[in-house]
Design a protein around this motif. Sequence first.
Motif, PDB file in Angstrom:
ATOM      1  N   ILE A 126       0.812  -1.214   0.000  1.00 17.92           N
ATOM      2  CA  ILE A 126       0.000   0.000   0.000  1.00 17.92           C
ATOM      3  C   ILE A 126       0.849   1.269   0.000  1.00 17.92           C
ATOM      4  O   ILE A 126       0.339   2.367  -0.244  1.00 17.92           O
ATOM      5  N   ASN A 127       2.127   1.147   0.265  1.00 20.16           N
ATOM      6  CA  ASN A 127       3.006   2.315   0.240  1.00 20.16           C
ATOM      7  C   ASN A 127       3.573   2.612  -1.143  1.00 20.16           C
ATOM      8  O   ASN A 127       4.242   3.638  -1.337  1.00 20.16           O
ATOM      9  N   THR A 128       3.299   1.711  -2.092  1.00 20.65           N
ATOM     10  CA  THR A 128       3.730   1.952  -3.472  1.00 20.65           C
ATOM     11  C   THR A 128       2.727   2.885  -4.153  1.00 20.65           C
ATOM     12  O   THR A 128       1.511   2.741  -3.984  1.00 20.65           O
ATOM     13  N   ASN A 129       3.212   3.855  -4.919  1.00 18.16           N
ATOM     14  CA  ASN A 129       2.331   4.860  -5.532  1.00 18.16           C
ATOM     15  C   ASN A 129       1.288   4.228  -6.451  1.00 18.16           C
ATOM     16  O   ASN A 129       0.120   4.617  -6.439  1.00 18.16           O
ATOM     17  N   TYR A 130       1.703   3.256  -7.265  1.00 19.30           N
ATOM     18  CA  TYR A 130       0.785   2.618  -8.201  1.00 19.30           C
ATOM     19  C   TYR A 130       1.409   1.321  -8.706  1.00 19.30           C
ATOM     20  O   TYR A 130       2.626   1.110  -8.635  1.00 19.30           O
ATOM     21  N   TYR A 131       0.549   0.447  -9.237  1.00 23.21           N
ATOM     22  CA  TYR A 131       0.961  -0.730 -10.001  1.00 23.21           C
ATOM     23  C   TYR A 131       0.262  -0.645 -11.350  1.00 23.21           C
ATOM     24  O   TYR A 131      -0.925  -0.310 -11.417  1.00 23.21           O
ATOM     25  N   GLN A 132       0.987  -0.970 -12.398  1.00 19.94           N
ATOM     26  CA  GLN A 132       0.439  -0.776 -13.734  1.00 19.94           C
ATOM     27  C   GLN A 132       0.909  -1.880 -14.666  1.00 19.94           C
ATOM     28  O   GLN A 132       2.113  -2.146 -14.779  1.00 19.94           O
ATOM     29  N   ILE A 133      -0.050  -2.537 -15.323  1.00 20.50           N
ATOM     30  CA  ILE A 133       0.296  -3.502 -16.361  1.00 20.50           C
ATOM     31  C   ILE A 133       0.325  -2.764 -17.691  1.00 20.50           C
ATOM     32  O   ILE A 133      -0.533  -1.908 -17.956  1.00 20.50           O
ATOM     33  N   GLN A 134       1.314  -3.046 -18.529  1.00 12.91           N
ATOM     34  CA  GLN A 134       1.475  -2.349 -19.799  1.00 12.91           C
ATOM     35  C   GLN A 134       1.572  -3.343 -20.950  1.00 12.91           C
ATOM     36  O   GLN A 134       2.398  -4.263 -20.911  1.00 12.91           O
TER      37      GLN A 134
END
Length: 202
Positions: A126-134
């Motif tokens: 939860i401390n990571t700004n975002y997760y993104q699949i590309q």
Amino acid sequence: DGYRHGYELENSHTGGTTYSMFTTNSSDGVFGGGKFAIANADIDSITAANTRLVIDSSGAVTMPLQPAFLAQGNGQTDFPVNTATTLDFENEQFDQGADFSSNTFTAPVTGRYLFACMVYTRGLDINTNYYQIQLITSNRTISAGLGTSGYDADMLYFPFSISLLVDMDLNDTAVLKMDVGSGGANQLIVESETYFSGYLVA
């Protein structure tokens, strides 16, 4: 009249069944220099390496040479923060046309391709700004993301998915990457129940 348009109709008989096959008489014929078979019964007995289109007795149409693939992940860890990491797909379920290799699909022809993926992740901080699949192709990048700051605990599981029709030119490539934003810990896991697929539509 078919002959004047660059193709001929041939008939053959096997076990009481009539098979009709169109063949071109030039490399730029109506059917692209290939042939397709039409039968009034099951045509499993017709096997030709250059058959382009098959219509069986039920009317079902298959294209044995149409590019299509499905690959499965093998489980992956070590996703550094603030970095986009290529996802590993070492388990090919099928690869019609042999266009998928080293985690990358390479377009054998210019056209419109439909890609779909389901990336099954675990341990999102939860401390990571975002997760993104590309989904990264030579022409464009398509992303699907998640921000975790609104949660009160790390996320145990989360499935990312993309399904989109994209344009590709000859020899363009397509790969999947996981982009992990800054601020959190290096703890993301991509489970082996992760899939990447695609096929030529038009």
